[in-house]
Design an enzyme around this catalytic site. Sequence first.
Site, PDB file in Angstrom:
ATOM      1  N   ASN A  23      -1.844  -2.605 -14.952  1.00 22.64           N
ATOM      2  CA  ASN A  23      -3.036  -3.158 -14.296  1.00 22.64           C
ATOM      3  C   ASN A  23      -3.959  -3.911 -15.253  1.00 22.64           C
ATOM      4  OD1 ASN A  23      -2.073  -2.272 -11.892  1.00 22.64           O
ATOM      5  ND2 ASN A  23      -3.423  -0.494 -11.716  1.00 22.64           N
ATOM      6  N   ARG A 129      -7.158  -3.431   1.996  1.00 22.62           N
ATOM      7  CA  ARG A 129      -7.154  -4.342   0.855  1.00 22.62           C
ATOM      8  C   ARG A 129      -7.824  -5.697   1.138  1.00 22.62           C
ATOM      9  NH1 ARG A 129      -3.184  -2.031  -2.885  1.00 22.62           N
ATOM     10  NH2 ARG A 129      -4.549  -2.999  -4.381  1.00 22.62           N
ATOM     11  N   ASP A 314      -5.511   6.356  -8.688  1.00 22.75           N
ATOM     12  CA  ASP A 314      -4.100   6.162  -9.024  1.00 22.75           C
ATOM     13  C   ASP A 314      -3.457   7.406  -9.642  1.00 22.75           C
ATOM     14  OD1 ASP A 314      -4.338   3.629  -8.010  1.00 22.75           O
ATOM     15  OD2 ASP A 314      -4.449   2.612  -9.946  1.00 22.75           O
TER      16      ASP A 314
END
Length: 433
Positions: A23, A129, A314
């Site tokens: 990421n 999202r 996460d």
Amino acid sequence: MDKLKIHGGNQLNGKIFISGAKNAALPLICASLLTKDTVTLTNMPMLSDIKSLNSLLLQMGTKIDEFDDFVDGHPTKTYSYTTLEATSLIAPYDYVRKMRASYYVLGPLLARYGHVELSLPGGCAIGARPMDIHLSALEQMGATIEIKNGYVHADINGRLHGADIIFKVASVGATCNILMAATLADGTTRIENAAKEPEIGDLIDLLNDMGAKISGRDTSTLTIEGVESLHKAIHKVIPDRIEAGSYAVAAAITRGCIELVNAQSSTLQTPLSILRSMGVEITEKDNSLIVDARGKKLVGQDIMTDFYPGFPTDLQAQFLALMLTAEGASMVTETIWENRFMHVPELMRMGANINVHGHASAIVRGVEKLSGAPVMATDLRASFALVLAGLVAEGETIVNRVYHLDRGYEKLEEKLRGVGADIERIKESDEAE
Ligand code: EPZ
């Protein structure tokens, strides 16, 4: 589709090398679009998400050179990105659909070329999202945004201009996109309520090395003084804190001891404090982290996900799996994504005792044992939680849809086998035989 076959019950002991952060790498790759010079990224993880984003940049006219490299004696990749002149300013549906982070091309291309067409990513397994924060910030910087046929058409007459922007949510993606866009804007941009995740700090470091003027790193107020142009830079990607946290749980759940080499413990303070309060012994060293749960009886703890430095969403699925092997009840609350308990029904098939309340909370009760089963998950981190459950379950667990794991965990089976796990990949072609 490949599967993983796991025989549970082995205690995991040894060393695991932590790769560069997925990421962090994704926005860093797109930052290279801001200059005609070459941007070189070292310590890059070998992941399908990186390959997908590379193929988008290739079709936009970026020249990409790939080199084998070593970090602390471990093989990694170095990539050099050169976009002398973009030949396409369109991020098509097929790329964005596969790789949501393709939307990181928006800020850089708009700032450099004044036009972008980006397919809207749409929702995914973990939530809706949206991109409203990215788009409204760009509008405040003078862009005209139109949504047509599923695409964002973004235009600017001349250059973007600086603006005072307040994010309604500390979005990681919007912070990266607006940071990149603002580096080449006229004047100063201030972002309030910016995300503070370590991956943002890594992007700021690269942009500043490229000649940007960004201050406020690690705080929620970022100030970006626009410059005329950016130039070449070489940058080492930070270690993946989510990969490190996931393998820390692998040590804890198997009551083993793993040294996470190249892990940055400063970026993992909240998850490490949860592990400590469960009874796991953690030793932080300069360049590594030792997670020792040998002979420990672990006690369940409540966790609630939050923006950094809070508990990372996460790592929620992986810690939820760990709580199944701890004494007592633990409440797991998800505050970032509206649909991030998709691993729960699969874990229940392995004998878990979990009650989900609404979309946000789950009560997890420790169980005597889990039993192996064929399972499948709908996203990357949930898939890792199933691998963890498989590592302690009695008998055989088959984890389907391994492509989710290949997006974000480099050499997963190799790393787990290296510390004693009984895990192998069944290739689609092997199955057919
Ligand atoms: C990044 O996603 C990560 N992805 C995610 O990791 C991670 O879960 C997430 O940050 C939160 O830490 C990458 O870095 C590629 P956000 P991102 O924008 O940037 C809302 C993984 O497993 N929001 O910070 O897409 C949104 O709905 C992945 O590696 C808006 O409302 O997340 C969410 O509730 C999964 N409008 C919250 O903000 C917007 O315009 C945080 O999202 C943008 C976001």
